[in-house]
Write an enzyme that holds these catalytic residues in place. Structure first.
Site, PDB file in Angstrom:
ATOM      1  CE1 TYR A  28      -7.702  10.982  -9.754  1.00 35.32           C
ATOM      2  CE2 TYR A  28      -7.286  12.688 -11.707  1.00 35.32           C
ATOM      3  CZ  TYR A  28      -6.786  11.988 -11.493  1.00 35.32           C
ATOM      4  OH  TYR A  28      -6.499  10.729 -12.426  1.00 35.32           O
ATOM      5  CG  ASN A  77       0.045   3.736 -12.503  1.00 34.65           C
ATOM      6  OD1 ASN A  77      -0.786   4.782 -13.597  1.00 34.65           O
ATOM      7  ND2 ASN A  77      -0.887   2.453 -12.119  1.00 34.65           N
ATOM      8  CE  LYS A 137      -3.219  11.270 -10.137  1.00 37.81           C
ATOM      9  NZ  LYS A 137      -2.184   9.727 -10.119  1.00 37.81           N
ATOM     10  CG  ASP A 196      -1.638   1.012   1.268  1.00 38.92           C
ATOM     11  OD1 ASP A 196      -1.663   1.768   0.756  1.00 38.92           O
ATOM     12  OD2 ASP A 196      -2.760   1.408   2.113  1.00 38.92           O
ATOM     13  CB  VAL A 197       1.734   4.163  -2.765  1.00 40.35           C
ATOM     14  CG1 VAL A 197       2.357   2.915  -3.887  1.00 40.35           C
ATOM     15  CG2 VAL A 197       0.150   4.498  -3.369  1.00 40.35           C
TER      16      VAL A 197
END
Ligand SMILES: NC(=O)c1ccc[n+]([C@@H]2O[C@H](COP(=O)([O-])OP(=O)(O)OC[C@H]3O[C@@H](n4cnc5c(N)ncnc54)[C@H](OP(=O)(O)O)[C@@H]3O)[C@@H](O)[C@H]2O)c1
Length: 255
Positions: free
Chosen positions: A160, A92, A164, A65-66
């Site tokens: 979101y 990613n 990003k 889990d990043v």
């Protein structure tokens, strides 16, 4: 002739059990890399690894889990233990939570996106750079941002988009911080891509195709292979002097 740009290089791809990550992992393997595929769910990762091995490549599937630093550090350590180095990495893994205006977004959707999309990339960058800068050959990292970040505005995607935008900014800053260490860091910012993430709630693939025909200049979403091609370019020696770039691949959405 098959390209061997990544012959004998070890590449880590996070979020490689589906969508863009799987396409990126398969593309690296097809060009000679041994690929470490990471994500939270075991089964889709095993499927990606099996596809690589069936095609004659080498893969190592690891659950991680990043959003947890220790998980990402363990993946990098395991990659080096198995293959001897970490030559390239693609950060990613990401999630989209939203669809509603910002005032109606839940606190948990906000936090989850920050934890995975931003802190996850931060954890990965730290673990990858620490390994790569210890290697004489350095390394190359590609982060997956989005045109919804610094490049475009879209209703219902504000949180979101903020995450990003952070990936684009992290990319530029880290690129400057670490090019002197022999680590090249760049980003790809996709527009709509043919994965589940770009489907609206309840939308079929045919309905998405129709929506794309009417909303992006090219008339269609990008394929995962098209995003993978951009990622491999940035990770390859062909891009040896490309540092801190944020390559938009978006069917003309932001033109
Ligand atoms: N599709 C688009 O139109 C589009 C456009 C612009 C940017 N992007 C970006 O492209 C990337 C890939 O998206 P996609 O479209 O391929 O979507 P996807 O199929 O949902 O892939 C996301 C992957 O990330 C993994 N993941 C999620 N949270 C994770 C975590 N905490 N730790 C490790 N892995 C995690 C998921 O696997 P697990 O759930 O098993 O962990 C999944 O395999 C994302 O960063 C996304 O934001 C997509």
């Amino acid at each position: 002739m098959t390209s061997t740009r990544f012959h004998d290089r070890t590449v880590l791809v996070t979020g490689a059990g589906s969508g863009i990550g799987r396409a990126v992992a398969l593309a690296f393997a097809a060009e000679g890399a041994q690929v470490v595929v990471a994500g939270r769910r075991r089964e889709p990762l095993d499927d990606t690894a099996a596809l690589i091995e069936e095609a004659g490549g080498k893969a190592l599937a690891l659950t991680a889990d990043v959003s947890r630093a220790a998980d990402v550090q363990a993946v990098v350590a395991a990659a080096v233990d198995r293959f001897g180095s970490l030559d390239a990495a693609v950060n990613n893994a990401g999630v989209f939570r939203g669809g509603q205006p910002l005032a109606d977004l839940s606190e948990s959707d906000w936090t989850e996106q920050l934890d995975i999309n931003v802190t996850g990339v931060f954890h990965a960058l730290q673990a990858e750079v620490r390994q790569m800068r210890s290697q004489p050959s350095g390394g190359a990292i590609v982060n997956i941002a989005s045109v919804f970040g610094v490049h475009a505005r879209h209703p219902g995607a504000t949180a979101y988009a903020a995450t990003k935008a952070a990936v684009s900014v992290l990319t530029r800053g880290a690129a400057r911080d670490h090019i002197g260490d022999g680590v090249r860091i760049n980003a790809v910012s996709p527009g709509p891509v043919e994965t589940e993430m770009s489907l609206l709630p309840g939308e079929t693939e045919a309905e998405r195709a129709e929506r794309m025909e009417n909303s992006v200049p090219l008339g269609r979403a990008s394929t995962t292979a098209e995003i993978a091609a951009a990622v491999l370019y940035l990770a390859s020696d062909d891009a040896a002097s490309v540092v801190g770039a944020d390559l938009v691949v978006d069917s003309g959405k932001t033109t």
